[in-house]
Motif scaffolding. Structure first.
Motif, short mmCIF file in Angstrom:
data_model
loop_
_atom_site.label_atom_id
_atom_site.label_comp_id
_atom_site.label_asym_id
_atom_site.label_seq_id
_atom_site.Cartn_x
_atom_site.Cartn_y
_atom_site.Cartn_z
N ALA A 157 0.39 7.53 2.31
CA ALA A 157 1.39 6.71 2.69
C ALA A 157 2.12 5.52 3.95
O ALA A 157 2.54 4.46 4.17
CB ALA A 157 2.46 7.36 2.13
N ALA A 158 2.04 6.66 5.40
CA ALA A 158 3.16 5.65 5.87
C ALA A 158 1.67 4.89 7.11
O ALA A 158 2.15 3.55 7.22
CB ALA A 158 2.98 7.10 7.06
N GLU A 159 0.86 5.06 6.81
CA GLU A 159 -0.41 4.73 7.20
C GLU A 159 -0.27 3.10 6.58
O GLU A 159 -0.66 1.96 6.64
CB GLU A 159 -1.42 4.96 7.27
CG GLU A 159 -2.93 4.29 7.92
CD GLU A 159 -3.98 5.36 7.96
OE1 GLU A 159 -5.60 4.35 8.39
OE2 GLU A 159 -4.24 6.27 8.22
N ILE A 185 -1.29 4.08 -3.89
CA ILE A 185 -1.60 2.16 -3.74
C ILE A 185 -0.92 1.65 -5.51
O ILE A 185 -0.12 1.64 -6.14
CB ILE A 185 -2.73 1.61 -3.35
CG1 ILE A 185 -2.40 1.60 -2.30
CG2 ILE A 185 -1.91 -0.33 -4.23
CD1 ILE A 185 -3.46 1.04 -1.72
N ASP A 186 -1.13 3.06 -6.79
CA ASP A 186 -1.27 2.45 -8.31
C ASP A 186 -0.29 3.26 -8.67
O ASP A 186 0.84 2.45 -9.16
CB ASP A 186 -2.02 2.86 -9.16
CG ASP A 186 -4.35 2.64 -8.52
OD1 ASP A 186 -3.68 1.15 -8.32
OD2 ASP A 186 -4.70 3.53 -9.00
N GLU A 187 0.38 4.32 -7.99
CA GLU A 187 1.94 4.55 -8.56
C GLU A 187 3.02 3.27 -7.63
O GLU A 187 3.64 3.35 -8.16
CB GLU A 187 2.13 6.02 -7.27
CG GLU A 187 3.06 6.56 -8.05
CD GLU A 187 3.77 6.79 -9.49
OE1 GLU A 187 4.73 7.01 -9.65
OE2 GLU A 187 2.67 6.44 -10.39
N ALA A 188 2.22 3.56 -6.75
CA ALA A 188 3.87 2.29 -5.85
C ALA A 188 3.50 1.35 -6.99
O ALA A 188 4.97 0.48 -7.16
CB ALA A 188 3.46 2.29 -4.04
N LYS A 189 2.11 0.49 -7.80
CA LYS A 189 2.34 -0.62 -8.06
C LYS A 189 3.52 -0.49 -9.04
O LYS A 189 3.84 -1.07 -9.84
CB LYS A 189 1.52 -1.50 -8.60
CG LYS A 189 1.12 -2.65 -9.12
CD LYS A 189 -0.78 -2.57 -8.44
CE LYS A 189 -0.94 -4.29 -9.89
NZ LYS A 189 -2.32 -4.50 -9.61
N ARG A 190 2.51 0.63 -10.20
CA ARG A 190 3.47 0.55 -11.39
C ARG A 190 5.62 1.13 -10.97
O ARG A 190 5.76 0.52 -11.95
CB ARG A 190 3.34 2.48 -11.26
CG ARG A 190 2.32 2.34 -12.97
CD ARG A 190 1.44 3.73 -12.92
NE ARG A 190 0.20 3.75 -13.11
CZ ARG A 190 -0.45 4.97 -12.63
NH1 ARG A 190 0.35 5.15 -12.02
NH2 ARG A 190 -1.76 4.92 -12.32
N GLN A 243 8.06 0.56 3.04
CA GLN A 243 9.05 -0.74 2.47
C GLN A 243 7.91 -1.53 0.84
O GLN A 243 7.34 -1.01 0.71
CB GLN A 243 8.88 -1.75 3.79
CG GLN A 243 8.62 -1.30 5.20
CD GLN A 243 7.35 -1.52 6.49
OE1 GLN A 243 6.79 -2.15 5.47
NE2 GLN A 243 7.62 -0.99 7.15
N PRO A 244 8.93 -2.08 0.36
CA PRO A 244 9.30 -2.72 -0.59
C PRO A 244 8.42 -3.61 -1.04
O PRO A 244 7.56 -4.46 -0.01
CB PRO A 244 10.94 -3.74 -1.33
CG PRO A 244 11.48 -3.24 0.27
CD PRO A 244 10.79 -2.51 1.13
N LYS A 245 7.17 -3.94 -1.53
CA LYS A 245 6.16 -4.96 -1.22
C LYS A 245 6.43 -5.62 -2.55
O LYS A 245 6.88 -5.17 -3.99
CB LYS A 245 5.04 -4.05 -1.70
CG LYS A 245 4.66 -2.99 -0.94
CD LYS A 245 4.21 -4.09 0.44
CE LYS A 245 3.82 -2.88 1.88
NZ LYS A 245 4.49 -3.49 2.89
N SER A 246 5.53 -6.72 -2.79
CA SER A 246 5.90 -7.25 -4.16
C SER A 246 3.94 -7.34 -4.94
O SER A 246 2.92 -6.77 -4.40
CB SER A 246 5.62 -9.09 -4.04
OG SER A 246 4.24 -9.74 -3.18
N ALA A 247 4.00 -7.85 -6.14
CA ALA A 247 2.51 -7.59 -6.51
C ALA A 247 1.27 -7.73 -6.38
O ALA A 247 0.68 -7.00 -6.12
CB ALA A 247 2.94 -8.03 -8.14
N THR A 248 1.53 -8.53 -5.98
CA THR A 248 0.34 -9.66 -4.28
C THR A 248 -0.19 -8.68 -3.37
O THR A 248 -1.24 -8.39 -3.03
CB THR A 248 0.40 -10.92 -4.20
OG1 THR A 248 1.61 -10.97 -2.58
CG2 THR A 248 0.70 -11.65 -5.62
#
Length: 154
Positions: free
Chosen positions: A92-94, A141-146, A99-104
């Motif tokens: 996750a750190a790598e 990534i899938d969990e962060a996107k959710r 940091q907050p991210k947008s969907a793209t």
């Protein structure tokens, strides 16, 4: 193109031997219509279904890490070689998920990680580890996107 292959197999073009070599599939299947349906946007998944798939993410991580420990137990690193970590916090750190991210950003993040960590792009003795790293990264990534999609809906 697939239809042309089916027609060619019916006629026996380029196929020698018996009838079994040129047998048609028993179930007719139109690949182009399936691809069109999948990419049309008509197939929708509800937010509840999407959340349910990630509900037991912690147990998936635990099972994945347990499997990884068993698979990598016999791995012999070279003395000078530092193996890439497989724990979710390091990955996750790598990835920079703190940091907050947008969907793209998630798609770009997934491709960037795969470019340097995909099992096909690493040394043969590191492929099992790379496969595990890719699985963990994809789950993170899938969990962060959710979470990002759920936060945007509030």
């Amino acid at each position: 193109m697939l239809d042309d292959l089916f027609v060619a197999s019916d006629k026996g073009d380029g196929i020698e031997g018996g009838d079994e070599a040129g047998a048609r599939p028993s179930i007719p299947f139109d690949y182009l219509s399936v691809a069109d349906e999948l990419h049309s946007g008509r197939i929708k998944v509800s937010a509840a279904e999407y959340r349910e798939t990630g509900a037991d993410l912690a147990s998936e991580f635990a099972a994945l890490l347990e499997h990884a420990k068993l698979a990598l137990a016999a791995e012999d690193p070279k003395p000078e070689e530092k193996l890439p970590p497989i724990d979710p916090e390091s990955i996750a750190a790598e990835l920079g998920l703190n940091q907050p991210k947008s969907a793209t950003d998630f798609g770009r993040m997934r491709r960037s990680f795969a470019f340097s960590n995909h099992p096909d792009r690493v040394a043969p003795h590191l492929r099992q580890r790379a496969m595990i790293r890719m699985q963990v990264a994809n789950m993170l990534i899938d969990e962060a996107k959710r979470r990002a999609v759920a936060g945007a809906r509030r």
